[in-house]
Design a protein around this motif. Structure first.
Motif, PDB file in Angstrom:
ATOM      1  N   THR A  89      28.232  22.770  88.822  1.00  0.00           N
ATOM      2  CA  THR A  89      28.329  24.054  89.520  1.00  0.00           C
ATOM      3  C   THR A  89      26.982  24.781  89.472  1.00  0.00           C
ATOM      4  OG1 THR A  89      30.625  24.196  88.831  1.00  0.00           O
ATOM      5  CG2 THR A  89      29.620  26.218  89.632  1.00  0.00           C
ATOM      6  N   PRO A  90      26.517  25.291  90.637  1.00  0.00           N
ATOM      7  CA  PRO A  90      25.246  26.036  90.657  1.00  0.00           C
ATOM      8  C   PRO A  90      25.354  27.344  89.860  1.00  0.00           C
ATOM      9  CG  PRO A  90      25.979  25.494  92.887  1.00  0.00           C
ATOM     10  CD  PRO A  90      27.068  25.099  91.956  1.00  0.00           C
ATOM     11  N   GLU A  95      27.778  32.653  87.751  1.00  0.00           N
ATOM     12  CA  GLU A  95      27.662  34.088  87.498  1.00  0.00           C
ATOM     13  C   GLU A  95      28.765  34.860  88.205  1.00  0.00           C
ATOM     14  OE1 GLU A  95      23.698  35.354  88.515  1.00  0.00           O
ATOM     15  OE2 GLU A  95      22.793  33.942  87.100  1.00  0.00           O
ATOM     16  N   LYS A  96      29.017  34.521  89.471  1.00  0.00           N
ATOM     17  CA  LYS A  96      30.086  35.200  90.212  1.00  0.00           C
ATOM     18  C   LYS A  96      31.445  34.908  89.569  1.00  0.00           C
ATOM     19  CE  LYS A  96      28.043  35.779  94.740  1.00  0.00           C
ATOM     20  NZ  LYS A  96      28.172  35.546  96.173  1.00  0.00           N
ATOM     21  N   THR A  97      31.606  33.687  89.108  1.00  0.00           N
ATOM     22  CA  THR A  97      32.869  33.319  88.455  1.00  0.00           C
ATOM     23  C   THR A  97      33.052  34.123  87.172  1.00  0.00           C
ATOM     24  OG1 THR A  97      32.664  31.078  89.340  1.00  0.00           O
ATOM     25  CG2 THR A  97      34.195  31.380  87.530  1.00  0.00           C
ATOM     26  N   ALA A  98      31.985  34.269  86.410  1.00  0.00           N
ATOM     27  CA  ALA A  98      32.067  35.043  85.167  1.00  0.00           C
ATOM     28  C   ALA A  98      32.405  36.500  85.459  1.00  0.00           C
ATOM     29  CB  ALA A  98      30.753  34.946  84.402  1.00  0.00           C
ATOM     30  N   GLN A  99      31.801  37.045  86.508  1.00  0.00           N
ATOM     31  CA  GLN A  99      32.105  38.427  86.888  1.00  0.00           C
ATOM     32  C   GLN A  99      33.564  38.553  87.330  1.00  0.00           C
ATOM     33  OE1 GLN A  99      29.226  39.364  89.899  1.00  0.00           O
ATOM     34  NE2 GLN A  99      27.531  39.630  88.434  1.00  0.00           N
ATOM     35  N   ALA A 100      34.017  37.603  88.128  1.00  0.00           N
ATOM     36  CA  ALA A 100      35.410  37.633  88.593  1.00  0.00           C
ATOM     37  C   ALA A 100      36.373  37.504  87.409  1.00  0.00           C
ATOM     38  CB  ALA A 100      35.650  36.526  89.606  1.00  0.00           C
ATOM     39  N   ALA A 101      36.039  36.627  86.471  1.00  0.00           N
ATOM     40  CA  ALA A 101      36.895  36.449  85.292  1.00  0.00           C
ATOM     41  C   ALA A 101      36.957  37.736  84.477  1.00  0.00           C
ATOM     42  CB  ALA A 101      36.374  35.305  84.433  1.00  0.00           C
ATOM     43  N   ALA A 102      35.810  38.408  84.317  1.00  0.00           N
ATOM     44  CA  ALA A 102      35.796  39.672  83.581  1.00  0.00           C
ATOM     45  C   ALA A 102      36.650  40.714  84.297  1.00  0.00           C
ATOM     46  CB  ALA A 102      34.359  40.177  83.419  1.00  0.00           C
ATOM     47  N   HIS A 103      36.556  40.746  85.626  1.00  0.00           N
ATOM     48  CA  HIS A 103      37.358  41.685  86.410  1.00  0.00           C
ATOM     49  C   HIS A 103      38.850  41.371  86.270  1.00  0.00           C
ATOM     50  CE1 HIS A 103      38.337  44.541  89.504  1.00  0.00           C
ATOM     51  NE2 HIS A 103      38.980  43.599  90.188  1.00  0.00           N
ATOM     52  N   VAL A 104      39.192  40.094  86.311  1.00  0.00           N
ATOM     53  CA  VAL A 104      40.597  39.685  86.152  1.00  0.00           C
ATOM     54  C   VAL A 104      41.104  40.057  84.764  1.00  0.00           C
ATOM     55  CG1 VAL A 104      42.106  37.665  85.967  1.00  0.00           C
ATOM     56  CG2 VAL A 104      40.543  37.870  87.895  1.00  0.00           C
ATOM     57  N   ARG A 105      40.287  39.834  83.723  1.00  0.00           N
ATOM     58  CA  ARG A 105      40.697  40.202  82.364  1.00  0.00           C
ATOM     59  C   ARG A 105      40.926  41.707  82.254  1.00  0.00           C
ATOM     60  NH1 ARG A 105      37.208  36.008  80.769  1.00  0.00           N
ATOM     61  NH2 ARG A 105      35.403  37.400  80.656  1.00  0.00           N
TER      62      ARG A 105
END
Length: 162
Positions: A89-90, A95-105
């Motif tokens: 994964t690039p 980074e976007k995935t980590a941000q989305a995961a933080a938002h979901v949490r």
């Protein structure tokens, strides 16, 4: 008990005249011991309940070992797959995935707090007890879950065969 003793059970051997009764008593005692051992062996073979318990314990142990092995293999494969996905994964996507995961949490925490605020106390207490029981019995629950997964996979594979 040796083969000679089995073939000679009930067959008296002639006693010399000199030591007659002492040797006869000794032979009777030996025969009683051998007969007692034979009866114990037959009783053990006839005890179906004990044999079933032993077999059940052995199968239970095998199932637990197999479930632990399968669980370990699944955990290892999941770790390998996760690492492979991370490697392929690039960085911007990560980074976007980590941000989305933080938002979901964060959203999940808010939803959880809202649900906790609106849940009646008796229901919350029952849920806490159920969670405690699940934590205490984690291993049997995991073994049961793995066994169900294996069963479903086997049924699915067998269903595809003609």
């Amino acid at each position: 008990m040796n083969d000679d003793a089995r073939t000679n059970i009930g067959t008296p051997t002639p006693a010399p005249a000199a030591s007659g009764s002492a040797e006869l008593r000794e032979q009777i005692e030996r025969t009683r011991d051998e007969l007692g051992q034979t009866v114990e062996a037959l009783a053990a073979k006839a005890d179906v309940k004990a044999q079933a318990k032993e077999k059940t314990a052995a199968i239970k142990g095998q199932a637990a070992a197999k479930a632990a092995l399968v669980s370990g293999q699944i955990h290892e494969k999941a770790g390998q797959a996760t690492q492979l996905v991370r490697d392929k994964t690039p960085d911007p996507v990560l980074e976007k995935t980590a941000q989305a995961a933080a938002h979901v949490r964060e959203s999940a925490a808010k939803a959880g707090q809202y649900a906790a605020d609106k849940t009646p106390d008796p229901l919350r207490e029952k849920a806490e007890r159920a969670a405690t029981v699940a934590r205490v019995n984690r291993t049997p629950l995991l073994v049961l879950g793995a066994a169900v997964a294996v069963l479903l996979l086997v049924r699915r594979i067998r269903g595809r065969r003609p």
